[in-house]
Design a protein around this motif. Sequence first.
Motif, PDB file in Angstrom:
ATOM      1  N   LYS A  13       1.088  -1.348  -0.143  1.00 62.07           N
ATOM      2  CA  LYS A  13       0.056  -0.120   0.015  1.00 62.07           C
ATOM      3  C   LYS A  13       0.807   1.291   0.067  1.00 62.07           C
ATOM      4  O   LYS A  13       0.571   2.259  -0.578  1.00 62.07           O
ATOM      5  CB  LYS A  13      -0.918  -0.115   1.121  1.00 62.07           C
ATOM      6  CG  LYS A  13      -1.840   1.340   1.413  1.00 62.07           C
ATOM      7  CD  LYS A  13      -2.686   1.070   2.307  1.00 62.07           C
ATOM      8  CE  LYS A  13      -3.807   2.270   2.482  1.00 62.07           C
ATOM      9  NZ  LYS A  13      -4.581   2.117   3.703  1.00 62.07           N
ATOM     10  N   LYS A  14       2.010   1.386   0.999  1.00 58.35           N
ATOM     11  CA  LYS A  14       2.782   2.420   0.866  1.00 58.35           C
ATOM     12  C   LYS A  14       3.618   2.621  -0.291  1.00 58.35           C
ATOM     13  O   LYS A  14       3.690   3.849  -0.906  1.00 58.35           O
ATOM     14  CB  LYS A  14       3.673   2.358   2.095  1.00 58.35           C
ATOM     15  CG  LYS A  14       4.654   3.674   2.536  1.00 58.35           C
ATOM     16  CD  LYS A  14       5.287   3.675   3.830  1.00 58.35           C
ATOM     17  CE  LYS A  14       5.873   4.849   3.779  1.00 58.35           C
ATOM     18  NZ  LYS A  14       5.204   6.045   3.706  1.00 58.35           N
ATOM     19  N   ALA A  15       4.014   1.509  -0.973  1.00 54.29           N
ATOM     20  CA  ALA A  15       4.731   1.547  -2.232  1.00 54.29           C
ATOM     21  C   ALA A  15       3.874   1.824  -3.335  1.00 54.29           C
ATOM     22  O   ALA A  15       4.309   2.201  -4.387  1.00 54.29           O
ATOM     23  CB  ALA A  15       5.816   0.318  -2.289  1.00 54.29           C
ATOM     24  N   VAL A  22       5.569  -6.857  -4.216  1.00 54.82           N
ATOM     25  CA  VAL A  22       6.384  -7.015  -3.055  1.00 54.82           C
ATOM     26  C   VAL A  22       6.969  -8.631  -2.822  1.00 54.82           C
ATOM     27  O   VAL A  22       7.950  -8.544  -2.452  1.00 54.82           O
ATOM     28  CB  VAL A  22       5.597  -6.660  -1.949  1.00 54.82           C
ATOM     29  CG1 VAL A  22       6.307  -6.481  -0.597  1.00 54.82           C
ATOM     30  CG2 VAL A  22       5.184  -5.189  -2.157  1.00 54.82           C
ATOM     31  N   SER A  23       6.090  -9.473  -2.878  1.00 54.38           N
ATOM     32  CA  SER A  23       6.599 -10.749  -2.667  1.00 54.38           C
ATOM     33  C   SER A  23       7.774 -11.179  -3.581  1.00 54.38           C
ATOM     34  O   SER A  23       8.626 -11.910  -3.074  1.00 54.38           O
ATOM     35  CB  SER A  23       5.482 -11.666  -3.010  1.00 54.38           C
ATOM     36  OG  SER A  23       5.819 -13.059  -2.905  1.00 54.38           O
ATOM     37  N   ARG A  24       7.734 -10.647  -5.024  1.00 54.13           N
ATOM     38  CA  ARG A  24       8.715 -11.143  -5.904  1.00 54.13           C
ATOM     39  C   ARG A  24       9.874 -10.320  -5.414  1.00 54.13           C
ATOM     40  O   ARG A  24      10.813 -10.879  -5.734  1.00 54.13           O
ATOM     41  CB  ARG A  24       8.363 -10.599  -7.179  1.00 54.13           C
ATOM     42  CG  ARG A  24       7.311 -11.649  -7.955  1.00 54.13           C
ATOM     43  CD  ARG A  24       7.183 -11.256  -9.342  1.00 54.13           C
ATOM     44  NE  ARG A  24       6.354  -9.869  -9.639  1.00 54.13           N
ATOM     45  CZ  ARG A  24       4.942  -9.923  -9.660  1.00 54.13           C
ATOM     46  NH1 ARG A  24       4.344 -10.962  -9.487  1.00 54.13           N
ATOM     47  NH2 ARG A  24       4.315  -8.794 -10.086  1.00 54.13           N
ATOM     48  N   VAL A  25       9.735  -8.985  -4.772  1.00 57.77           N
ATOM     49  CA  VAL A  25      11.270  -8.469  -4.434  1.00 57.77           C
ATOM     50  C   VAL A  25      11.465  -9.046  -3.287  1.00 57.77           C
ATOM     51  O   VAL A  25      12.881  -9.405  -3.431  1.00 57.77           O
ATOM     52  CB  VAL A  25      10.782  -7.003  -4.104  1.00 57.77           C
ATOM     53  CG1 VAL A  25      11.831  -6.378  -3.165  1.00 57.77           C
ATOM     54  CG2 VAL A  25      10.282  -6.073  -5.257  1.00 57.77           C
ATOM     55  N   LEU A  26      10.836  -9.684  -2.570  1.00 53.50           N
ATOM     56  CA  LEU A  26      11.315 -10.319  -1.130  1.00 53.50           C
ATOM     57  C   LEU A  26      11.908 -11.936  -1.625  1.00 53.50           C
ATOM     58  O   LEU A  26      12.943 -12.281  -0.806  1.00 53.50           O
ATOM     59  CB  LEU A  26      10.255 -10.669  -0.160  1.00 53.50           C
ATOM     60  CG  LEU A  26       9.529  -9.576   0.586  1.00 53.50           C
ATOM     61  CD1 LEU A  26       8.323  -9.586   1.336  1.00 53.50           C
ATOM     62  CD2 LEU A  26      10.456  -8.693   1.406  1.00 53.50           C
ATOM     63  N   ASN A  27      11.569 -12.302  -2.585  1.00 58.22           N
ATOM     64  CA  ASN A  27      11.817 -13.551  -2.998  1.00 58.22           C
ATOM     65  C   ASN A  27      13.286 -13.449  -4.272  1.00 58.22           C
ATOM     66  O   ASN A  27      13.439 -14.481  -4.750  1.00 58.22           O
ATOM     67  CB  ASN A  27      10.915 -14.452  -3.627  1.00 58.22           C
ATOM     68  CG  ASN A  27       9.875 -14.940  -2.434  1.00 58.22           C
ATOM     69  OD1 ASN A  27      10.400 -15.882  -1.617  1.00 58.22           O
ATOM     70  ND2 ASN A  27       8.905 -14.377  -2.184  1.00 58.22           N
ATOM     71  N   ARG A  37      12.119  -2.175  -7.903  1.00 52.75           N
ATOM     72  CA  ARG A  37      12.802  -2.989  -6.871  1.00 52.75           C
ATOM     73  C   ARG A  37      13.336  -2.061  -5.608  1.00 52.75           C
ATOM     74  O   ARG A  37      13.117  -2.171  -4.415  1.00 52.75           O
ATOM     75  CB  ARG A  37      13.752  -4.067  -7.071  1.00 52.75           C
ATOM     76  CG  ARG A  37      14.395  -4.700  -6.344  1.00 52.75           C
ATOM     77  CD  ARG A  37      15.690  -5.567  -6.930  1.00 52.75           C
ATOM     78  NE  ARG A  37      15.254  -6.411  -8.045  1.00 52.75           N
ATOM     79  CZ  ARG A  37      14.843  -7.733  -7.931  1.00 52.75           C
ATOM     80  NH1 ARG A  37      14.461  -8.142  -6.545  1.00 52.75           N
ATOM     81  NH2 ARG A  37      14.575  -8.153  -8.937  1.00 52.75           N
ATOM     82  N   MET A  38      14.063  -1.066  -6.027  1.00 56.84           N
ATOM     83  CA  MET A  38      14.957  -0.009  -5.164  1.00 56.84           C
ATOM     84  C   MET A  38      13.876   0.564  -4.335  1.00 56.84           C
ATOM     85  O   MET A  38      13.850   0.931  -3.101  1.00 56.84           O
ATOM     86  CB  MET A  38      15.571   0.758  -6.153  1.00 56.84           C
ATOM     87  CG  MET A  38      16.934   0.261  -6.614  1.00 56.84           C
ATOM     88  SD  MET A  38      17.812  -0.668  -5.648  1.00 56.84           S
ATOM     89  CE  MET A  38      18.408   0.445  -4.786  1.00 56.84           C
ATOM     90  N   HIS A  39      12.574   1.010  -5.181  1.00 51.58           N
ATOM     91  CA  HIS A  39      11.613   1.629  -4.345  1.00 51.58           C
ATOM     92  C   HIS A  39      10.862   0.976  -3.309  1.00 51.58           C
ATOM     93  O   HIS A  39      10.987   1.317  -1.990  1.00 51.58           O
ATOM     94  CB  HIS A  39      10.392   2.283  -5.248  1.00 51.58           C
ATOM     95  CG  HIS A  39       9.251   2.780  -4.602  1.00 51.58           C
ATOM     96  ND1 HIS A  39       9.252   4.033  -4.136  1.00 51.58           N
ATOM     97  CD2 HIS A  39       7.950   2.276  -4.689  1.00 51.58           C
ATOM     98  CE1 HIS A  39       8.105   4.312  -3.578  1.00 51.58           C
ATOM     99  NE2 HIS A  39       7.049   3.390  -3.972  1.00 51.58           N
ATOM    100  N   ILE A  44      10.304  -0.786   2.468  1.00 49.40           N
ATOM    101  CA  ILE A  44      10.512  -1.793   3.523  1.00 49.40           C
ATOM    102  C   ILE A  44      11.472  -1.297   4.703  1.00 49.40           C
ATOM    103  O   ILE A  44      11.216  -1.547   5.876  1.00 49.40           O
ATOM    104  CB  ILE A  44      11.148  -3.168   2.895  1.00 49.40           C
ATOM    105  CG1 ILE A  44      10.104  -3.897   1.931  1.00 49.40           C
ATOM    106  CG2 ILE A  44      11.698  -3.876   3.917  1.00 49.40           C
ATOM    107  CD1 ILE A  44      10.443  -4.911   1.006  1.00 49.40           C
ATOM    108  N   GLU A  45      12.488  -0.707   4.272  1.00 46.94           N
ATOM    109  CA  GLU A  45      13.529  -0.100   5.237  1.00 46.94           C
ATOM    110  C   GLU A  45      12.770   1.075   6.234  1.00 46.94           C
ATOM    111  O   GLU A  45      13.140   0.986   7.158  1.00 46.94           O
ATOM    112  CB  GLU A  45      14.715   0.471   4.528  1.00 46.94           C
ATOM    113  CG  GLU A  45      15.903   0.814   5.731  1.00 46.94           C
ATOM    114  CD  GLU A  45      16.994   1.226   4.878  1.00 46.94           C
ATOM    115  OE1 GLU A  45      17.956   1.896   5.153  1.00 46.94           O
ATOM    116  OE2 GLU A  45      17.038   1.418   3.759  1.00 46.94           O
ATOM    117  N   GLU A  46      11.908   1.983   5.259  1.00 48.65           N
ATOM    118  CA  GLU A  46      11.367   2.979   6.053  1.00 48.65           C
ATOM    119  C   GLU A  46      10.543   2.496   7.281  1.00 48.65           C
ATOM    120  O   GLU A  46      10.212   2.762   8.390  1.00 48.65           O
ATOM    121  CB  GLU A  46      10.736   3.795   5.418  1.00 48.65           C
ATOM    122  CG  GLU A  46      11.681   4.775   4.387  1.00 48.65           C
ATOM    123  CD  GLU A  46      10.845   5.511   3.245  1.00 48.65           C
ATOM    124  OE1 GLU A  46       9.730   5.495   3.014  1.00 48.65           O
ATOM    125  OE2 GLU A  46      11.587   6.402   2.482  1.00 48.65           O
TER     126      GLU A  46
END
Length: 327
Positions: A13-15, A22-27, A37-39, A44-46
């Motif tokens: 939601k925030k991104a 998001v799941s593909r980024v995490l995996n 990906r960078m966004h 995730i870090e924030e």
Amino acid sequence: MRKKGLTIKDVAKKAGVGVGTVSRVLNNSPHVNPKTRMHVLKVIEELGYIPNPHARRLSSGHSGIITTIFPQMVGEFHQLLLMGIDRVLENEGYTSFVYPLYSDNRYRFVKESSDFVLGTDGLIIDALNVDRLLSQYIPRNTPVVSLEYESSNYDSVLVDNFYGGMLAGDYIASFEGEIFIVTHRPESELESTVFDERVNGFIESIERKGKKVSEIFEIPLDWLQAFNIAKGIFRRVKRSLIFAATDYFAFPIVEVARLLGLEGKKDFYLCGFDNLTLSNILNITTIKQPIYEMGRMAGEILLKRIKGYSRKPRAIVLKPELIVRKT
């Protein structure tokens, strides 16, 4: 710090992207635009989001977890069985989650909750009538292997306990004396019927030879009770022939004999069942069952099912053997 209850949906939601992205980024999927990906990683870090590795495995459709259900876990037998299972699973990158039922409360949890199969790639169920007790609670496509019970619905790996009992009967019946059986009394429907099978085989064997059992002692898996039963037998019978339906009972019987100064194959004869390490140390005649091999085979069959093997279920029945020592 991670916020309580933060989920992958909050990150999406925030991104401003979908949960799948998001799941593909995490995996670490290659099918994500580098800028996206960078966004997502920045969001995730924030947020301080920490991915749940179990949930990530679930999203991939492969958890790497096998659930093994035991009715109870007593001593070396279950340790050897689990070693055989784990050796195969670990070689393929799997981890086993062990769930002993022990009580009706734990069995009720299995019946009332799907959590016991949540995120598992397969089930190994030991010494339970899986068709009657658990089959309706297992998702249809979950690979299952039944240990120590011949299932109609799933692959099975078991030892011919009736034949093992007959081997013990053949040995004991070749000597003169009063015949006794010390066996386990099941205390709930969750417990295995293997002890009944062993006793039935033993009785059939000695009756074929024109002999009969003087008394059958049915007790919980309790060393002290076996110890006291042995004291009673040895003190009232001049020469006793004893079948212990598990080595777990044979150990205290031999200890009583030692304390009373009795000599195996002279004052008494004893045959156990299992061939555990202590049986060898104490020189107990016993019926050897391939415990580790059973576990290994169960693991191998389950992995085949996970990989797509789809032929009808089959039963593998292993043969026990008599190991003659000093009792």
